[in-house]
Design a protein around this motif. Structure first.
Motif, PDB file in Angstrom:
ATOM      1  N   UNK A  86      62.137-107.277  13.617  1.00 23.38           N
ATOM      2  CA  UNK A  86      62.200-106.395  14.779  1.00 23.38           C
ATOM      3  C   UNK A  86      62.839-105.068  14.421  1.00 23.38           C
ATOM      4  N   UNK A  87      63.878-105.134  13.583  1.00 24.68           N
ATOM      5  CA  UNK A  87      64.561-103.905  13.151  1.00 24.68           C
ATOM      6  C   UNK A  87      63.594-102.988  12.407  1.00 24.68           C
ATOM      7  N   UNK A  88      62.705-103.585  11.626  1.00 23.53           N
ATOM      8  CA  UNK A  88      61.749-102.782  10.859  1.00 23.53           C
ATOM      9  C   UNK A  88      60.590-102.287  11.715  1.00 23.53           C
ATOM     10  N   UNK A  89      60.515-102.757  12.953  1.00 25.88           N
ATOM     11  CA  UNK A  89      59.465-102.256  13.837  1.00 25.88           C
ATOM     12  C   UNK A  89      58.262-103.169  13.934  1.00 25.88           C
ATOM     13  N   UNK A  90      58.481-104.460  13.832  1.00 26.97           N
ATOM     14  CA  UNK A  90      57.376-105.391  14.030  1.00 26.97           C
ATOM     15  C   UNK A  90      56.769-105.856  12.722  1.00 26.97           C
ATOM     16  N   UNK A  91      55.941-106.884  12.860  1.00 31.93           N
ATOM     17  CA  UNK A  91      55.425-107.515  11.648  1.00 31.93           C
ATOM     18  C   UNK A  91      54.459-106.615  10.894  1.00 31.93           C
ATOM     19  N   UNK A  92      53.596-105.908  11.639  1.00 33.48           N
ATOM     20  CA  UNK A  92      52.615-105.047  10.971  1.00 33.48           C
ATOM     21  C   UNK A  92      53.331-103.948  10.186  1.00 33.48           C
ATOM     22  N   UNK A  93      54.389-103.398  10.788  1.00 33.13           N
ATOM     23  CA  UNK A  93      55.160-102.345  10.109  1.00 33.13           C
ATOM     24  C   UNK A  93      55.867-102.909   8.887  1.00 33.13           C
ATOM     25  N   UNK A  94      56.404-104.098   9.008  1.00 36.23           N
ATOM     26  CA  UNK A  94      57.041-104.764   7.874  1.00 36.23           C
ATOM     27  C   UNK A  94      56.078-104.868   6.699  1.00 36.23           C
ATOM     28  N   UNK A  95      54.854-105.289   7.031  1.00 28.64           N
ATOM     29  CA  UNK A  95      53.848-105.443   5.980  1.00 28.64           C
ATOM     30  C   UNK A  95      53.527-104.096   5.342  1.00 28.64           C
ATOM     31  N   UNK A  96      53.387-103.063   6.170  1.00 32.78           N
ATOM     32  CA  UNK A  96      53.064-101.736   5.619  1.00 32.78           C
ATOM     33  C   UNK A  96      54.183-101.212   4.731  1.00 32.78           C
ATOM     34  N   UNK A  97      55.439-101.416   5.180  1.00 30.04           N
ATOM     35  CA  UNK A  97      56.572-100.976   4.368  1.00 30.04           C
ATOM     36  C   UNK A  97      56.545-101.694   3.023  1.00 30.04           C
ATOM     37  N   UNK A  98      56.324-103.009   3.085  1.00 31.25           N
ATOM     38  CA  UNK A  98      56.344-103.801   1.856  1.00 31.25           C
ATOM     39  C   UNK A  98      55.228-103.347   0.912  1.00 31.25           C
TER      40      UNK A  98
ATOM     41  N   UNK B  20      46.815-119.759  27.761  1.00 36.18           N
ATOM     42  CA  UNK B  20      45.789-120.774  27.578  1.00 36.18           C
ATOM     43  C   UNK B  20      46.041-121.552  26.294  1.00 36.18           C
ATOM     44  N   UNK B  21      45.882-122.874  26.384  1.00 37.84           N
ATOM     45  CA  UNK B  21      46.116-123.685  25.179  1.00 37.84           C
ATOM     46  C   UNK B  21      45.036-123.427  24.141  1.00 37.84           C
ATOM     47  N   UNK B  22      43.903-122.874  24.556  1.00 39.47           N
ATOM     48  CA  UNK B  22      42.858-122.579  23.580  1.00 39.47           C
ATOM     49  C   UNK B  22      42.820-121.100  23.219  1.00 39.47           C
ATOM     50  N   UNK B  23      43.846-120.357  23.643  1.00 39.85           N
ATOM     51  CA  UNK B  23      43.961-118.974  23.186  1.00 39.85           C
ATOM     52  C   UNK B  23      44.163-118.960  21.679  1.00 39.85           C
ATOM     53  N   UNK B  24      43.654-117.907  21.069  1.00 33.94           N
ATOM     54  CA  UNK B  24      43.690-117.795  19.600  1.00 33.94           C
ATOM     55  C   UNK B  24      45.052-118.152  19.011  1.00 33.94           C
ATOM     56  N   UNK B  25      46.134-117.580  19.548  1.00 34.63           N
ATOM     57  CA  UNK B  25      47.423-117.812  18.897  1.00 34.63           C
ATOM     58  C   UNK B  25      48.087-119.113  19.323  1.00 34.63           C
TER      59      UNK B  25
ATOM     60  N   UNK C 172      50.626-117.210   4.879  1.00 30.73           N
ATOM     61  CA  UNK C 172      50.913-115.897   5.462  1.00 30.73           C
ATOM     62  C   UNK C 172      50.400-115.832   6.891  1.00 30.73           C
ATOM     63  N   UNK C 173      49.250-116.470   7.135  1.00 29.46           N
ATOM     64  CA  UNK C 173      48.654-116.432   8.465  1.00 29.46           C
ATOM     65  C   UNK C 173      49.652-116.872   9.532  1.00 29.46           C
ATOM     66  N   UNK C 174      50.257-118.038   9.308  1.00 26.80           N
ATOM     67  CA  UNK C 174      51.181-118.551  10.321  1.00 26.80           C
ATOM     68  C   UNK C 174      52.448-117.699  10.397  1.00 26.80           C
ATOM     69  N   UNK C 175      52.960-117.316   9.241  1.00 21.94           N
ATOM     70  CA  UNK C 175      54.223-116.565   9.258  1.00 21.94           C
ATOM     71  C   UNK C 175      54.059-115.259  10.014  1.00 21.94           C
ATOM     72  N   UNK C 176      52.876-114.639   9.844  1.00 24.21           N
ATOM     73  CA  UNK C 176      52.610-113.409  10.585  1.00 24.21           C
ATOM     74  C   UNK C 176      52.456-113.718  12.076  1.00 24.21           C
TER      75      UNK C 176
ATOM     76  N   UNK D 152      52.351-111.138  15.108  1.00 17.20           N
ATOM     77  CA  UNK D 152      51.188-110.409  14.611  1.00 17.20           C
ATOM     78  C   UNK D 152      49.994-111.333  14.743  1.00 17.20           C
ATOM     79  N   UNK D 153      49.156-111.082  15.757  1.00 15.32           N
ATOM     80  CA  UNK D 153      48.158-112.091  16.121  1.00 15.32           C
ATOM     81  C   UNK D 153      46.808-111.902  15.428  1.00 15.32           C
ATOM     82  N   UNK D 154      46.665-110.834  14.650  1.00 13.75           N
ATOM     83  CA  UNK D 154      45.359-110.598  14.012  1.00 13.75           C
ATOM     84  C   UNK D 154      45.213-111.409  12.730  1.00 13.75           C
ATOM     85  N   UNK D 155      45.514-112.686  12.799  1.00 15.55           N
ATOM     86  CA  UNK D 155      45.404-113.539  11.617  1.00 15.55           C
ATOM     87  C   UNK D 155      44.659-114.810  11.991  1.00 15.55           C
TER      88      UNK D 155
END
Lengths: 252, 317
Positions: free
Chosen positions: A66-78, B145-150, B185-189, B194-197
């Motif tokens: 969260x401090x880095x500005x979200x997961x997408x931002x974290x990935x971009x920084x990395x 929704x339980x069938x929502x992507x995430x 990585x998919x789950x960790x994101x 970050x739902x685009x995984x």
């Protein structure tokens, strides 16, 4: 020995005991300092943005993300810092192999038999059974630091690039190695992080000898005191060379 | 003026009267639209149904459960349970209800390994309601929704992390599929917002879920490049299909892959190609674990020794 010249002679001290006053020894060139600064910058960014992913269940993981500005931002920084580190690594090798005129074999950074002896003597010294070993330009610890970082850079850059472009990599290597990259990358990163934070920082920050820190990473210079204490063999060598050149003002 | 006089004068006000008449008409209309007859007994179920996307679209209990259409009054609750009333459908019959409208989805589902299992007499295999909910069926795009992507990993894990269910002799599926997915990585994101995984359904297909040994499955090694290269995922990927034949879910079990592989009865050419690198990869992974532990352990020891020697207490040794 070109880098080991004495670069600075300040005003003589007020007691008049010496002609030259405090002298400084060139430890690192500006190029080396800049490389180290770039390394610090990219390394810290990579650690901060990478460790929350290595330990996703830790309480600080979401805090940092969260401090880095979200997961997408974290990935971009990395990714950005990672590419910066790859460029730095390539630059380092190209500069010190092809640009630096000093013969490769003459470099003081290669491990020697003396380092093995020094290593053993260090352990003996720690348990009180020997004198502290006398080091030349680089002690065995510093050489290990360097080659450890070198090895780590190669490992992390290669596996990092594989993970950054997994499908391009899979045109060449099987999936098993892409999968392996994630293990090697994070393990090696953890090793590097712990080594820097514990061992390297002890040697250059926390150790009573240099506390709060050795300023060599900012100025590139060592004082005469430090030089005598930490690199006595190099000190003697420099002094001998200066005397041979006939510069009597350095003889003490 | 006493209180009763006050109230009396309020009723004499024609505006108040008109307002009250309108209010009672409103209440009457609203309650007439609701399924009062079922609500009287099945309060909880009907409350759930009110979160259902079908409720928003104007469907009522009878749409699925059958019975008389005119079921809006408690007086005719007897007639509700008449005609084609099905009450609580058996698990085999749920698809029959949904297929009345969702023809394409049911067709897809009937090619899946889940339906296959139901046909073979294992009714606990997943059917429509296990993923979409029973009375609280929400739109797929609804985040709740339980069938929502995430939410897909948690929804699948309801059954697939259930050791008892998965280890039944006729399944023999490992119950660590969600745990191993968590390594990716998919789950960790996804877990960090970050739902685009990819989640379960992206690789295994939502309705056409099949075994990875089925050549028509999206997770059959030959088909994996196409699956990874789906639109909005890793578009335009290009790699040899053999390369991808990996145990995506197995993290630590690289070395023991052979045992599992032998069970699957796949093409032996692929087996050779696949096992070789995984076997080596296992040892490389072990090497790095040992390296990390040794180097850090040793040098931390050196730092401690260095510190002690500087305190001049080394004579104690």
């Amino acid at each position: 020995m070109s880098r080991q010249k004495i670069i600075e002679a300040l005003e003589s001290n007020k007691n008049g005991e010496r002609n030259m006053g405090e002298i400084y020894f060139k430890r690192f060139t500006f190029n080396q300092l800049a490389e180290h600064w770039a390394m610090i910058g990219t390394f810290m960014l990579l650690v901060i943005s990478g460790m929350p992913l290595k330990f996703p269940d830790a309480w600080w993981s979401p805090v940092i993300i969260n401090f880095l500005g979200g997961f997408a931002m974290r990935t971009q920084i990395h990714h950005a810092a990672g590419i910066g580190m790859v460029i730095l690594g390539v630059y380092h090798v190209v500069y010190h192999v092809f640009v630096d005129k000093e013969s490769l074999l003459d470099r003081k950074v290669w491990p020697t038999l003396k380092d093995a002896k020094d290593f053993w003597q260090t352990i003996m010294f720690y348990i009180g059974k020997a004198q502290a070993p006398k080091y030349g330009r680089y002690s065995w610890k510093e050489k290990f630091d360097y080659w450890g970082a070198f090895w780590g850079m190669v490992m992390l850059c290669v596996t990092g690039l594989i993970m950054l472009y997994p499908f391009q990599a899979m045109e060449v290597i099987p999936y098993a190695y892409v999968h392996l990259s994630t293990i090697v990358h994070t393990d090696e990163a953890l090793l590097a992080t712990l080594f820097i934070f514990i061992v390297h920082w002890w040697n250059v920050h926390y150790s009573p000898e240099v506390f709060p820190m050795s300023k060599a990473w900012l100025t590139g210079n060592l004082s005469e005191e430090q030089m005598k204490h930490e690199h006595p063999l190099e000190y003697e060598e420099v002094m001998r060379q200066m005397n041979e050149k006939g510069d009597k003002s350095f003889s003490r | 003026m006493s209180l009763s006089n006050k109230i009396y004068s309020l009723f004499k006000n024609k505006y108040t009267l008109i307002l009250m008449v309108l209010l009672s008409i409103f209440i009457g209309v609203v309650s007439a639209q609701e399924d009062v007859s079922c609500y009287h007994c099945h309060t909880k179920v009907v409350n759930e149904f009110r979160n259902n996307i079908h409720y928003d679209k104007g469907f009522n209990c009878a749409s699925c459960h059958g019975g008389a259409e005119k079921s809006n009054s408690s007086l005719i609750s007897n007639t509700v349970m008449s005609g084609d009333f099905v009450g609580r459908p058996t698990r085999n019959n749920i698809t029959g209800i949904c297929s009345k409208c969702h023809v394409k989805e049911t067709e897809d589902y009937k090619t899946s390994i889940h339906w296959d299992a139901i046909q073979k007499g294992h009714p606990e295999a997943a059917t429509c309601t296990d993923c979409h909910g029973i009375h609280e069926i929400r739109a797929i795009k609804d985040p709740n929704s339980s069938s929502n992507h995430h939410n897909s990993p948690v929804t699948c894990a309801k059954c697939h992390s259930n050791n008892e269910m998965m280890s039944a002799w006729y399944y023999g599926i490992k119950a660590d599929r969600f745990d191993t997915y968590k390594e990716s990585f998919h789950w960790r994101a996804l877990d960090r917002g970050y739902t685009l995984v990819a989640t379960c359904a992206d690789c295994h297909e939502n309705h056409k879920t099949k075994s990875h040994t089925d050549p028509t499955s999206s997770t059959y090694p030959e088909n994996i490049p196409k699956t990874c290269g789906k639109e909005n995922c890793h578009e335009g990927v290009n790699f040899d299909a053999k390369v991808a034949g990996g145990l995506v879910h197995d993290k630590e079990s690289l070395h023991t892959a052979e045992l599992k592989w032998n069970k699957t009865g796949m093409d032996s050419n692929m087996k050779d190609y696949f096992l070789g690198p995984f076997d080596l990869a296992y040892w490389i992974a072990i090497f790095f674990k040992i390296l990390t532990t040794t180097v850090i352990g040793f040098f931390t020891g050196m730092v401690i020794l260095d510190f002690l020697s500087r305190l001049k207490i080394q004579r104690r040794f």
